[in-house]
Design a protein around this motif. Sequence first.
Motif, mmCIF file in Angstrom:
data_model
loop_
_atom_site.group_PDB
_atom_site.id
_atom_site.type_symbol
_atom_site.label_atom_id
_atom_site.label_comp_id
_atom_site.label_asym_id
_atom_site.label_seq_id
_atom_site.Cartn_x
_atom_site.Cartn_y
_atom_site.Cartn_z
ATOM 1 N N ALA A 1 44.709 43.828 51.792
ATOM 2 C CA ALA A 1 43.859 42.663 52.009
ATOM 3 C C ALA A 1 43.005 42.341 50.797
ATOM 4 N N ASP A 2 42.908 43.295 49.871
ATOM 5 C CA ASP A 2 42.147 43.074 48.645
ATOM 6 C C ASP A 2 43.118 42.695 47.533
ATOM 7 N N PRO A 3 43.139 41.421 47.100
ATOM 8 C CA PRO A 3 44.117 40.976 46.099
ATOM 9 C C PRO A 3 43.898 41.601 44.726
ATOM 10 N N GLN A 4 42.741 42.201 44.503
ATOM 11 C CA GLN A 4 42.448 42.809 43.205
ATOM 12 C C GLN A 4 43.129 44.166 43.023
ATOM 13 N N VAL A 5 43.590 44.763 44.106
ATOM 14 C CA VAL A 5 44.192 46.099 44.047
ATOM 15 C C VAL A 5 45.705 45.978 43.953
ATOM 16 N N LYS A 6 46.289 46.543 42.919
ATOM 17 C CA LYS A 6 47.733 46.487 42.713
ATOM 18 C C LYS A 6 48.448 47.399 43.713
ATOM 19 N N VAL A 7 49.707 47.073 43.982
ATOM 20 C CA VAL A 7 50.486 47.850 44.941
ATOM 21 C C VAL A 7 50.644 49.294 44.488
ATOM 22 N N PHE A 8 50.901 49.513 43.205
ATOM 23 C CA PHE A 8 51.070 50.887 42.726
ATOM 24 C C PHE A 8 49.765 51.680 42.856
ATOM 25 N N GLU A 9 48.618 50.972 42.765
ATOM 26 C CA GLU A 9 47.324 51.636 42.950
ATOM 27 C C GLU A 9 47.138 52.026 44.408
ATOM 28 N N ILE A 10 47.578 51.152 45.307
ATOM 29 C CA ILE A 10 47.490 51.448 46.741
ATOM 30 C C ILE A 10 48.341 52.667 47.080
ATOM 31 N N ALA A 11 49.553 52.714 46.500
ATOM 32 C CA ALA A 11 50.443 53.856 46.738
ATOM 33 C C ALA A 11 49.747 55.159 46.367
ATOM 34 N N SER A 12 49.122 55.171 45.200
ATOM 35 C CA SER A 12 48.430 56.370 44.737
ATOM 36 C C SER A 12 47.247 56.708 45.632
ATOM 37 N N THR B 1 58.347 44.291 52.289
ATOM 38 C CA THR B 1 57.792 45.005 51.144
ATOM 39 C C THR B 1 56.276 44.790 51.136
ATOM 40 N N PRO B 2 55.525 45.653 50.468
ATOM 41 C CA PRO B 2 54.073 45.465 50.396
ATOM 42 C C PRO B 2 53.682 44.091 49.853
ATOM 43 N N ASN B 3 54.398 43.601 48.829
ATOM 44 C CA ASN B 3 54.085 42.291 48.254
ATOM 45 C C ASN B 3 54.342 41.165 49.247
ATOM 46 N N ASP B 4 55.470 41.234 49.958
ATOM 47 C CA ASP B 4 55.780 40.210 50.966
ATOM 48 C C ASP B 4 54.763 40.253 52.107
ATOM 49 N N PHE B 5 54.391 41.448 52.488
ATOM 50 C CA PHE B 5 53.396 41.600 53.551
ATOM 51 C C PHE B 5 52.070 40.975 53.123
ATOM 52 N N ARG B 6 51.699 41.209 51.871
ATOM 53 C CA ARG B 6 50.439 40.646 51.344
ATOM 54 C C ARG B 6 50.503 39.119 51.337
ATOM 55 N N LYS B 7 51.646 38.559 50.922
ATOM 56 C CA LYS B 7 51.801 37.102 50.906
ATOM 57 C C LYS B 7 51.645 36.522 52.310
ATOM 58 N N GLN B 8 52.307 37.189 53.295
ATOM 59 C CA GLN B 8 52.200 36.726 54.677
ATOM 60 C C GLN B 8 50.763 36.824 55.176
ATOM 61 N N PHE C 1 48.065 36.457 53.354
ATOM 62 C CA PHE C 1 47.341 35.331 52.772
ATOM 63 C C PHE C 1 47.686 34.023 53.489
ATOM 64 N N ILE C 2 48.961 33.853 53.800
ATOM 65 C CA ILE C 2 49.402 32.632 54.476
ATOM 66 C C ILE C 2 48.741 32.505 55.839
ATOM 67 N N ARG C 3 48.720 33.601 56.602
ATOM 68 C CA ARG C 3 48.113 33.573 57.935
ATOM 69 C C ARG C 3 46.637 33.241 57.854
ATOM 70 N N GLY D 1 40.647 30.824 56.878
ATOM 71 C CA GLY D 1 39.772 31.947 56.524
ATOM 72 C C GLY D 1 40.103 32.502 55.178
ATOM 73 N N HIS D 2 39.392 33.525 54.810
ATOM 74 C CA HIS D 2 39.604 34.199 53.531
ATOM 75 C C HIS D 2 39.660 35.699 53.765
ATOM 76 N N LEU D 3 40.486 36.369 53.019
ATOM 77 C CA LEU D 3 40.647 37.809 53.189
ATOM 78 C C LEU D 3 39.384 38.565 52.906
ATOM 79 N N ASN D 4 38.551 38.044 52.028
ATOM 80 C CA ASN D 4 37.350 38.789 51.690
ATOM 81 C C ASN D 4 36.136 38.364 52.498
ATOM 82 N N ASP D 5 36.380 37.593 53.586
ATOM 83 C CA ASP D 5 35.263 37.255 54.468
ATOM 84 C C ASP D 5 34.750 38.500 55.133
#
Length: 199
Positions: free
Chosen positions: A145-156, A177-184, A186-188, A194-198
Amino acid sequence: MFITAYHQLDYAMTAIKLGAVGFVLKPTDPDEIMLACRKAKQVIQEDRQRNELELGLRHQLKEYSFTLQGMLLPEGEISKLNEVIAQIIEYIELNYMQEMTITKVADMLHYHPDYLSRLFKKETGENFSDTLTRIRMQKAVDMLADPQVKVFEIASRVGIRDSRYFGQMFKKHYGQTPNDFRKQLFIRHAELGGHLNDT
């Protein structure tokens, strides 16, 4: 281990009865003392291994006896088992970012790994590794939900060092995939205005 200047047989017999593994006569040869010490060390190690094996077998036999006899566990025993499972799940929740195995957890709780693995499966309906993965994936969703965090960082951050493997596990768990999930995600949120960082 006995070190004595007396050569009488009685002393040797007494030493054997007391469980001595070495009987060294004075004047002593340092090599002979070292040999006796190594033998004593080996005996101690073998005793520890036997004790660990016996402890594991006792746990297994206890579990098997209740299963074979069709008996219900005493109420106090059920509470103890539930407490152990709760401890394991709490430990995973707090330490999911670290390398973790059922063997490590069993050692920490002083149980045999095989016994604890079967107990966990029986009480939760999941394997330990499945529960660990599920919790890690849930934590990963929160981080996506945090767009600033890269997928590889989340994995770690969830304890999976190989980002490719993390992607495979995530897709297996959520069908994306994590990227597709993130896109969905944002779309929702965009559709809902709304905004993810609300907060």
